[in-house]
Write an enzyme that holds these catalytic residues in place. Sequence first.
Site, mmCIF file in Angstrom:
data_model
loop_
_atom_site.group_PDB
_atom_site.id
_atom_site.type_symbol
_atom_site.label_atom_id
_atom_site.label_comp_id
_atom_site.label_asym_id
_atom_site.label_seq_id
_atom_site.Cartn_x
_atom_site.Cartn_y
_atom_site.Cartn_z
ATOM 1 N N TRP A 158 0.835 -1.211 0.000
ATOM 2 C CA TRP A 158 0.000 0.000 0.000
ATOM 3 C C TRP A 158 0.869 1.260 0.000
ATOM 4 O O TRP A 158 0.518 2.259 0.612
ATOM 5 C CB TRP A 158 -0.965 0.058 1.179
ATOM 6 N N GLU A 205 -1.892 7.321 7.622
ATOM 7 C CA GLU A 205 -1.151 8.069 8.654
ATOM 8 C C GLU A 205 -1.744 7.880 10.048
ATOM 9 O O GLU A 205 -1.823 8.829 10.833
ATOM 10 C CB GLU A 205 -1.068 9.565 8.285
#
Lengths: 382, 85
Positions: free
Chosen positions: A156, A360
Site C-alpha cells: 500500500w 497516517e
Amino acid sequence: MNLELTTAQQALKEEFITFVRTELEPYANDYDKQGAIPRSLIEKLGAAGYLGATIPTAYGGRGMDQVSYGLLNEEIGRACSSTRSLITVHSSLTAETILRWGSQEQKEQWLPLLASGQQLAAFGLSEPGAGSDTNGITTAYEEKDGQYVLTGVKKWITFSQIANLFLIAAQGDKGITTFLVPRDTPGLRVVPLEGILGTRASLLGEIHLEQCAVPAANILGRMGWGLQQIVNTALDNGRYSVACGSLGIARACLESSIQYSKQRHQSGRPIKEHQLIKQKITNMVTEVKAATLLCRNAGWLRDKKDPDSFIQTTLAKYHASRMANAVAAEAVQLHGALGCHDSFSIQRYFRDAKVMEIIEGSTEIQQILIADHSIASLSSIL
Amino acid sequence: MNVTLQTDIKSTIRTFLQKRIGQDVSFNDGDDIFQLGLVNSLFALELVVFLENTFDIAVENSDLNLNNFSTVDNLEGFIRNKKGI
C-alpha cells in the site's frame, strides 16, 4: 493564539489557489479515472517549489512555515487528493523527516533532489500483515560485511510506482530501524497495485525487497529508534498534511453543495430554499469551520515548536478526516444521482474522504492517543 | 521559555512530566517512566521538543538513549551534560 493569516500567508494562499485552478482542478477527475497523475504535473509542482515547500532555501526548498504548508495541502487537497498524497509522502513523511533527523551528508545528498522534484520519495512502513501495529513489521535487516541487507515486502505504498527513494522501516537485532533505499538498489522491485477505493491516481504499489544491501550511511536516525524517532516524526508530519487535505475535500464538497443548491430546482423553487437543505449546509459549514480552526491551531503550534503540537496535530487529523467523510456523504445526498456519477467530482471526494480515515494512523489509533492524553491531562488538549 | 537557573532544571522537567503523565499519578525522581508504562508512543517526540525549546539545546541522534530520558534524575543529568553546567 492568533489564527489570522499574515499578509505573506494570504499571498501564498492566493498563489496556491491560482495554481490549483489552472493546473489541477480541470483534470483531477481524469487523473482519477486514468489511475495516475502525469509526470508533467509533477514537474510543475516541482517548479513551483511545492515538493519542497517547507525545506529551507539552502537546500533548494521554499522555506515555508507550517501554517502556509497547511494551506498548500488544503488547496491541493480541495482539487485532487491523489496529488495531495504525493505531497504527503514525498514532503511530509520523507523530506521533512530527513530534514529533522538526517545526517548532514544525508541532507545534502537528498534534500536538494527532493525539494526540486528531480527525485521523488515514498514511505515504506505498511506491510501485508502490519498496518496500525507498527511493531508487527516483519521486513528484516541483517548486518553483513559492513552493510545492511533488507528482505521483506511493503504494501500500500503511495507513489511507489514512480518514487526514486524509499524510506524503509525494518526489524532486526538492534530493534526497528529505518533505511534510505534508492530505487535502483539491486533486489528492489515494485509491483503496481490497482483497484483502490480512493486517491486512485496515487500510483500505489508493493515494494519487494530481496536481499537489498545498503551502506550504514543510509540508516536514517539512530539504530533501534526507528519507531519512536523516525516513524513517529514522519507520521506526525503526515497527519498534518492529511488533516489539511481532508479539510480541502470537505471545503470542495461544501462549495459544490452551495453552488448546486442555487441551480437545482425542486417543487418549483431552488433547493437552497428548502429547510432540510439549509440544515445540511449549516452542518457542513460548522464542521468545516471547526476543522479549519483545529488545522490552523496545529500549524501555529508546529511553527512554535510546541510539545503540544503532536497531540493537536493528531486531534486535527482525527476530526478533519471524520468530518470530511460526513460532509462528503451529505454532499452526495444533496446532489442526488449527480453525486453518484463519475462525470461529477462529488463521488471522488466521497471515495477519497474514506481513505483519509485510514492513512497516517487510522481513526482508531488517533482515538487511543487522544483519549490517553485527555485522561492524563485534559487541560493540555483543551 | 528558557530555563537559566540550574536549580530550576529538575522542577521544570518534573512539571512537564507530571502534565504529560497526569497530576494524580505519583512517581519519584528515580522512577523509570518508560518501564512503568506511564507514557504513550508520542511521548518521546514531545519530550525531545520540550527539552530543545526549554533548555535551548539540540537533541542529536547520538543523544537518543533511553538512559538519558528514563527518569527525572537522568533527564536533569542529560541537560547539565549538554549545557556543560
